[in-house]
Design a protein around this motif. Sequence first.
Motif, PDB file in Angstrom:
ATOM      1  N   LYS A 156      -4.660  23.625  70.517  1.00 53.65           N
ATOM      2  CA  LYS A 156      -4.151  24.943  70.125  1.00 53.65           C
ATOM      3  C   LYS A 156      -2.708  25.429  70.461  1.00 53.65           C
ATOM      4  N   ASP A 157      -2.186  26.150  69.716  1.00 52.94           N
ATOM      5  CA  ASP A 157      -0.749  26.688  69.994  1.00 52.94           C
ATOM      6  C   ASP A 157      -0.519  27.162  71.270  1.00 52.94           C
ATOM      7  N   ASP A 158      -1.569  27.894  71.772  1.00 52.28           N
ATOM      8  CA  ASP A 158      -1.245  28.539  73.120  1.00 52.28           C
ATOM      9  C   ASP A 158      -2.040  27.863  74.336  1.00 52.28           C
ATOM     10  N   PHE A 250      13.179  19.781  76.717  1.00 51.61           N
ATOM     11  CA  PHE A 250      13.056  21.170  76.075  1.00 51.61           C
ATOM     12  C   PHE A 250      13.160  21.175  74.621  1.00 51.61           C
ATOM     13  N   ALA A 251      14.415  20.300  73.724  1.00 47.97           N
ATOM     14  CA  ALA A 251      14.349  20.372  72.613  1.00 47.97           C
ATOM     15  C   ALA A 251      13.179  19.719  71.856  1.00 47.97           C
ATOM     16  N   ARG A 252      12.533  18.745  72.517  1.00 48.24           N
ATOM     17  CA  ARG A 252      11.521  18.213  71.774  1.00 48.24           C
ATOM     18  C   ARG A 252      10.157  18.917  71.793  1.00 48.24           C
ATOM     19  N   GLY A 257       6.635  23.406  68.884  1.00 47.28           N
ATOM     20  CA  GLY A 257       6.318  24.857  68.941  1.00 47.28           C
ATOM     21  C   GLY A 257       5.995  25.296  70.526  1.00 47.28           C
ATOM     22  N   VAL A 258       6.646  24.718  71.432  1.00 51.64           N
ATOM     23  CA  VAL A 258       6.637  24.963  72.876  1.00 51.64           C
ATOM     24  C   VAL A 258       7.800  25.274  73.391  1.00 51.64           C
ATOM     25  N   GLU A 259       8.073  26.635  73.631  1.00 49.01           N
ATOM     26  CA  GLU A 259       9.294  27.084  74.303  1.00 49.01           C
ATOM     27  C   GLU A 259       9.315  26.784  75.635  1.00 49.01           C
ATOM     28  N   LYS A 260      10.479  26.939  76.348  1.00 45.33           N
ATOM     29  CA  LYS A 260      10.509  26.547  77.718  1.00 45.33           C
ATOM     30  C   LYS A 260      10.448  27.917  78.686  1.00 45.33           C
TER      31      LYS A 260
END
Length: 673
Positions: A156-158, A250-252, A257-260
Amino acid sequence: MRSLFASSAVVAACFALACSSSDEKSAAAPASHPDAGGGGGPDGGSALAPPNPKVHGGTTLVGPYLSGDCDPIVPEHCLLPFPSDVYLVADDATVTGRHVEFGPATLPANSNGVQAAPDEFRHSDGYSPGAGILTFLSGATIDGLPGPLGIADSLKDDCPTVLIDAETGQRVPHFAEVDVNAATDDERAFIIRPVVRLEDATRYIVAIRNVKNAAGDVIPPSPVFQALRDGTESDEPSVAARRALYADVFARLAGSGVEKNDLQIAWDFTTASRENNTRAMLHMRDEALAALPADGPAYTIDQVDTDPSASIHLRITGKVTVPLYLDKPEAGAKMVFGDDGLPKQNGTAEYPFEVIVPPSATKGTPALVAQNGHGLFGDKKQVEGFADEANEFNWVLAATDFIGMAGDDVPVVAGIITGGDIGAFRTVPDRMQQGYLNMMLVTRMLRGGFAKDPLVQFGGKSALDTKTSYYFGGSEGGILGATFMALTTDITRGGLEVAGQPYDLLLNRSVDFDPYWALIRGAYPNALDVQLLLDLVQMLWDRGEPTGYSKYIVHDPLPGTPAHDVFLQLSIGDHQVSTLGGHILARTMGIPQVKPVNRSIFGIDEVDAPVTGSGLVEYDFGLPAEPTTNVPDRDGEDPHGKMKGVPAAGAALRGFLETGVIQATCDGKCDPG
């Protein structure tokens, strides 16, 4: 048919190893060592395999990043997070283009202050594709984490825990847990467990966010990671050294869809290459088989017992002569390497075997040959437990010892604990590889000269069918049988019962680990060290256990090897080999579950019987599902060996081995409990 899993718990001794002292770091791994994947041979062809660009994502991201032996990104404990690419250095002689390089004080020290040496790990060009992923978050709870019964939540995204392929950005299904065996929160590992074996020679990125403590507060990141994440100043030298690395990480993550901004920790690691784990074994196999005469290896007969029971007409014990690739035949041996970096034959040795000829095989119809793999730290004699079935099915049974994890190895494994040298564990997979070779040579012996021996001639015919050979084994015989099935060139159909992978996961969840906790914690009082040692040992073990091989059993076989079919039978609620490990084995092999099913399993297709080819059947003995923490299942009576009393299980195995088809032999779901 029955799972022969020895009651001794000495297997746990293999996984909690003490440590020894070390000198300064080596600048590079010896290019000639085969485990790093360089050099020629049956699995490579060229003298030097080029680096795999997928590992690096097309960029040059390689250390050294650290000014000391420990990574300050997790200041509480050295070597965490693990595995991590901060401990890889450039090495053009390996498939991944790098090798593992721990510092003199990186690895755990035992309670006597004996420091582990990094030497044996320099021969790895990456980390185990199956071991748990470890870090430490002070006071972490499992609130909101994807558990072993909620694996789909990990995608899941979260999800708080994220594991991605650095090149493709694809998320890897997993579950997350904290080590409930730790005495205090200060030594409680945070563990991410992939539920399918990772790809070889591939870079992965781990990210963790929003993990809470018991008070419901989100645990803050370490100062070093916060400086990397936020771009703030830091006096820690490693921060500046890996700014570019973390810009890439962090870019990958952002691309997936995972921000730092809310990350508590993130890092990358690279798995070892296929060659790292399999090249030595394949060279031994191919060289030894090519040199065999037509009738197979020489053998001697030591004893023949006539009619020792109603189901055994002949019990034949003897010794087979095999090429030796170890420095000695006995337990504790190490593999010998030549100048080309490949295993080198060191003369020959004799290893014992046992053959059971049932009365049914004396009546004019040659019996098919079924080789058996014994249970935990057992030996070839356990094959006699299947004599009744062999007589009923008209099978000649044969067995040798799974050396490396046989009864003779127990004192050596115990000595590894007390001796304080984690690198000494290499003797276990080194011996295991010789053991697989011995088994393959026994197959050739049975098909060749042994079948012509006057001992097994009845009415002018041999009791042995020289064209048909199968394998079956349970527990350790199922686990190590998976490796054997990936390697054998003569047996293409095998039954694996109550099996799984990797040992790193299985031991946390096995009752056989119980008697050794006190011994292990005496040597390593901090539970974080215990989990690290399991992961470190897995790196060496992959050269002998299924994690290095099972991906290549059914699909994409190893060079010079046919594809194989396997029938995997599991017992829900198993106290000794967790079905969580069995599911990982099934997913890694890419086999379906045969309907009707007792439960659906994440990531495993369901197909109607009959199934031609490979498949999985679970048996429900009325026990609850697997524990959601890293402890053994202890509910009810252990079903680990109960398939012996389930006629449908034996009928399904027999049908598969003899016809290649898995039938629905149960009356509906397989629920004999």
